[in-house]
Motif scaffolding. Structure first.
Motif, mmCIF file in Angstrom:
data_model
loop_
_atom_site.group_PDB
_atom_site.id
_atom_site.type_symbol
_atom_site.label_atom_id
_atom_site.label_comp_id
_atom_site.label_asym_id
_atom_site.label_seq_id
_atom_site.Cartn_x
_atom_site.Cartn_y
_atom_site.Cartn_z
ATOM 1 N N UNK A 173 0.665 -0.978 0.539
ATOM 2 C CA UNK A 173 -0.292 -0.007 0.175
ATOM 3 C C UNK A 173 0.606 1.127 0.205
ATOM 4 N N UNK A 174 1.852 0.740 0.114
ATOM 5 C CA UNK A 174 3.190 2.245 -0.079
ATOM 6 C C UNK A 174 3.655 2.547 -1.458
ATOM 7 N N UNK A 175 3.449 4.131 -1.168
ATOM 8 C CA UNK A 175 3.852 4.316 -3.013
ATOM 9 C C UNK A 175 5.793 5.677 -2.825
ATOM 10 N N UNK A 176 6.048 5.092 -3.193
ATOM 11 C CA UNK A 176 7.918 4.820 -3.260
ATOM 12 C C UNK A 176 8.185 5.542 -4.247
ATOM 13 N N UNK A 177 8.682 6.531 -4.242
ATOM 14 C CA UNK A 177 9.042 7.167 -5.788
ATOM 15 C C UNK A 177 10.375 7.302 -5.811
ATOM 16 N N UNK A 178 11.388 6.755 -6.983
ATOM 17 C CA UNK A 178 12.422 6.681 -6.831
ATOM 18 C C UNK A 178 13.263 8.062 -7.496
ATOM 19 N N UNK A 179 14.185 8.783 -7.383
ATOM 20 C CA UNK A 179 14.210 10.118 -8.055
ATOM 21 C C UNK A 179 16.013 9.899 -8.332
ATOM 22 N N UNK A 180 15.911 10.815 -9.086
ATOM 23 C CA UNK A 180 17.367 10.969 -9.423
ATOM 24 C C UNK A 180 17.505 11.326 -10.927
ATOM 25 N N UNK A 214 4.376 13.355 -3.987
ATOM 26 C CA UNK A 214 3.614 12.071 -4.028
ATOM 27 C C UNK A 214 4.017 10.951 -3.391
ATOM 28 N N UNK A 215 5.200 11.079 -3.019
ATOM 29 C CA UNK A 215 5.990 9.373 -2.324
ATOM 30 C C UNK A 215 5.369 8.907 -1.242
ATOM 31 N N UNK A 216 5.114 8.139 -0.070
ATOM 32 C CA UNK A 216 5.089 7.715 0.736
ATOM 33 C C UNK A 216 6.220 8.231 1.162
ATOM 34 N N UNK A 217 7.532 7.588 0.858
ATOM 35 C CA UNK A 217 8.756 7.386 0.725
ATOM 36 C C UNK A 217 9.067 7.724 -0.721
ATOM 37 N N UNK A 218 10.605 8.461 -0.345
ATOM 38 C CA UNK A 218 11.591 8.550 -1.903
ATOM 39 C C UNK A 218 12.366 8.154 -1.264
ATOM 40 N N UNK A 219 13.071 6.897 -2.816
ATOM 41 C CA UNK A 219 15.080 7.081 -2.728
ATOM 42 C C UNK A 219 15.261 8.002 -3.711
ATOM 43 N N UNK A 220 16.791 8.638 -3.571
ATOM 44 C CA UNK A 220 17.501 8.888 -4.291
ATOM 45 C C UNK A 220 18.199 8.643 -4.557
ATOM 46 N N UNK A 221 18.241 8.429 -5.632
ATOM 47 C CA UNK A 221 19.883 7.881 -6.531
ATOM 48 C C UNK A 221 20.585 8.989 -6.693
ATOM 49 N N UNK A 222 21.594 8.268 -6.980
ATOM 50 C CA UNK A 222 23.107 9.543 -7.754
ATOM 51 C C UNK A 222 23.669 8.242 -9.021
ATOM 52 N N UNK A 223 24.403 9.281 -9.567
ATOM 53 C CA UNK A 223 24.670 8.526 -10.980
ATOM 54 C C UNK A 223 25.255 8.032 -11.010
ATOM 55 N N UNK A 224 25.668 6.928 -11.303
ATOM 56 C CA UNK A 224 25.996 4.956 -11.247
ATOM 57 C C UNK A 224 25.651 4.263 -10.622
ATOM 58 N N UNK A 225 23.556 4.294 -10.238
ATOM 59 C CA UNK A 225 23.077 3.567 -9.626
ATOM 60 C C UNK A 225 23.136 3.202 -8.228
ATOM 61 N N UNK A 226 23.707 4.812 -7.688
ATOM 62 C CA UNK A 226 23.833 4.677 -6.402
ATOM 63 C C UNK A 226 22.674 4.701 -5.466
ATOM 64 N N UNK A 227 22.035 4.450 -4.419
ATOM 65 C CA UNK A 227 20.441 4.129 -4.135
ATOM 66 C C UNK A 227 21.623 5.783 -2.914
ATOM 67 N N UNK A 228 21.018 6.943 -2.695
ATOM 68 C CA UNK A 228 22.066 8.398 -1.780
ATOM 69 C C UNK A 228 21.130 8.091 -0.189
ATOM 70 N N UNK A 229 19.816 7.866 -0.355
ATOM 71 C CA UNK A 229 19.102 7.966 0.677
ATOM 72 C C UNK A 229 17.616 7.378 0.505
ATOM 73 N N UNK A 230 17.431 7.000 1.662
ATOM 74 C CA UNK A 230 15.686 6.903 1.341
ATOM 75 C C UNK A 230 15.443 7.244 2.551
#
Ligand code: ADP
Ligand code: ADP
Length: 229
Positions: free
Chosen positions: A28-35, A203-219
């Motif tokens: 039921x969560x809406x997670x946004x992947x951003x970067x 929009x996001x209940x949670x936001x996952x921030x990606x950086x160049x090179x396909x690494x997750x910085x923060x969620x």
């Protein structure tokens, strides 16, 4: 509900799109992947519905490894919406949405009824729009049809790749608001990719921030990303 552990993807040409990704999405969560462009967001989505195979790591939905079993059966439980919705140009809007229930073996009359309900749900009155062709709709309306079609198999999970990217800012704002309402009403588990941090935060209940090179910085929840305690 969706669980990624140590997921990496290196394409055959040597490009590493995603590196050692751990990500959890609750039911039921809406997670946004951003970067920024090219940081591996779309690749991540495509690994969840097995359009792309991970090089390493595991992806589970409800405890089942997505790489076990039939990819077609997997995708039946996952709605997928992309920016340039690929509607069938020579088929009416209603037929475009009916295709999915028909493929799932429903009767024509049931499929038609269901498609009409879905068009209503995304704000397109079937009496006006069912018999039009895709080129007779605006960009925003075509995106709505794409969402209706993605919902047609009643999947518990929706993967959305820049679903509101192709329309002007005013239409985008309206689609976002309506989608949020719809998501809360239907309780779908959603992973939504965007390069627009404002959209992710909205929009996001949670936001996952990606950086160049396909690494997750923060969620994190949007408020904490914006620096609120
Ligand atoms: P995003 O969705 O964040 O823009 P992508 O997941 O599309 O990022 O791409 C991540 C990286 O992987 C980029 O460097 C891109 O060029 C590369 N890439 C994506 N698809 C392929 C492919 N099929 N073959 C080789 N490289 C790819
Ligand atoms: P939106 O705000 O959703 O982007 P538009 O301003 O682009 O909508 O379109 C306004 C109206 O014009 C809509 O009702 C749409 O159905 C209609 N319309 C857009 N393009 C066409 C077309 N090529 N043929 C017929 N009607 C169209």
């Amino acid at each position: 509900m969706i669980r990624l552990r140590g997921v990496s993807k290196t394409y055959p040409d040597g490009t590493t799109a995603v590196r050692e990704l751990d990500l959890d999405v609750e039911r039921g969560e809406l997670v946004c992947l951003v970067g920024p462009s090219g940081c591996g967001k779309s690749t991540t989505l495509k690994m969840i519905n097995r359009l792309v195979e991970p090089t390493t790591g595991t992806i589970e939905i409800d405890g089942h490894d997505v790489t076990d079993g039939d990819p077609v059966a997997l995708r039946r439980g996952i709605g997928y919406v992309i920016q340039q919705v690929g509607l069938f140009p020579h088929q009416k809007i209603i037929t475009n949405v009916m295709t999915v229930p028909l493929l799932l073996g429903e009767s024509k009359s049931f499929a038609r009824e269901r498609a009409g309900e879905l068009l209503t749900l995304v704000g397109l009155d079937p009496a006006r729009y069912a018999d039009r062709y895709p080129h007779q709709l605006s960009g925003g309306q075509r995106q709505r049809v794409g969402v209706a079609r993605a919902l047609a198999a009643n999947p518990p999970v929706l993967l959305m790749d820049e679903p509101f990217g192709a329309v002007d800012p005013i239409v985008r704002g309206r689609l976002q608001d309506e989608f949020l309402r719809l998501q809360r009403e239907l309780g779908k588990t959603v992973v939504l990719v965007t390069h627009d941090i404002d959209e992710a935060v909205k929009l996001g209940d949670r936001v996952a921030v990606f950086a160049d090179g396909g690494r997750l910085l923060q969620s994190d929840v949007p408020a904490r990303l914006l620096g609120f305690p």
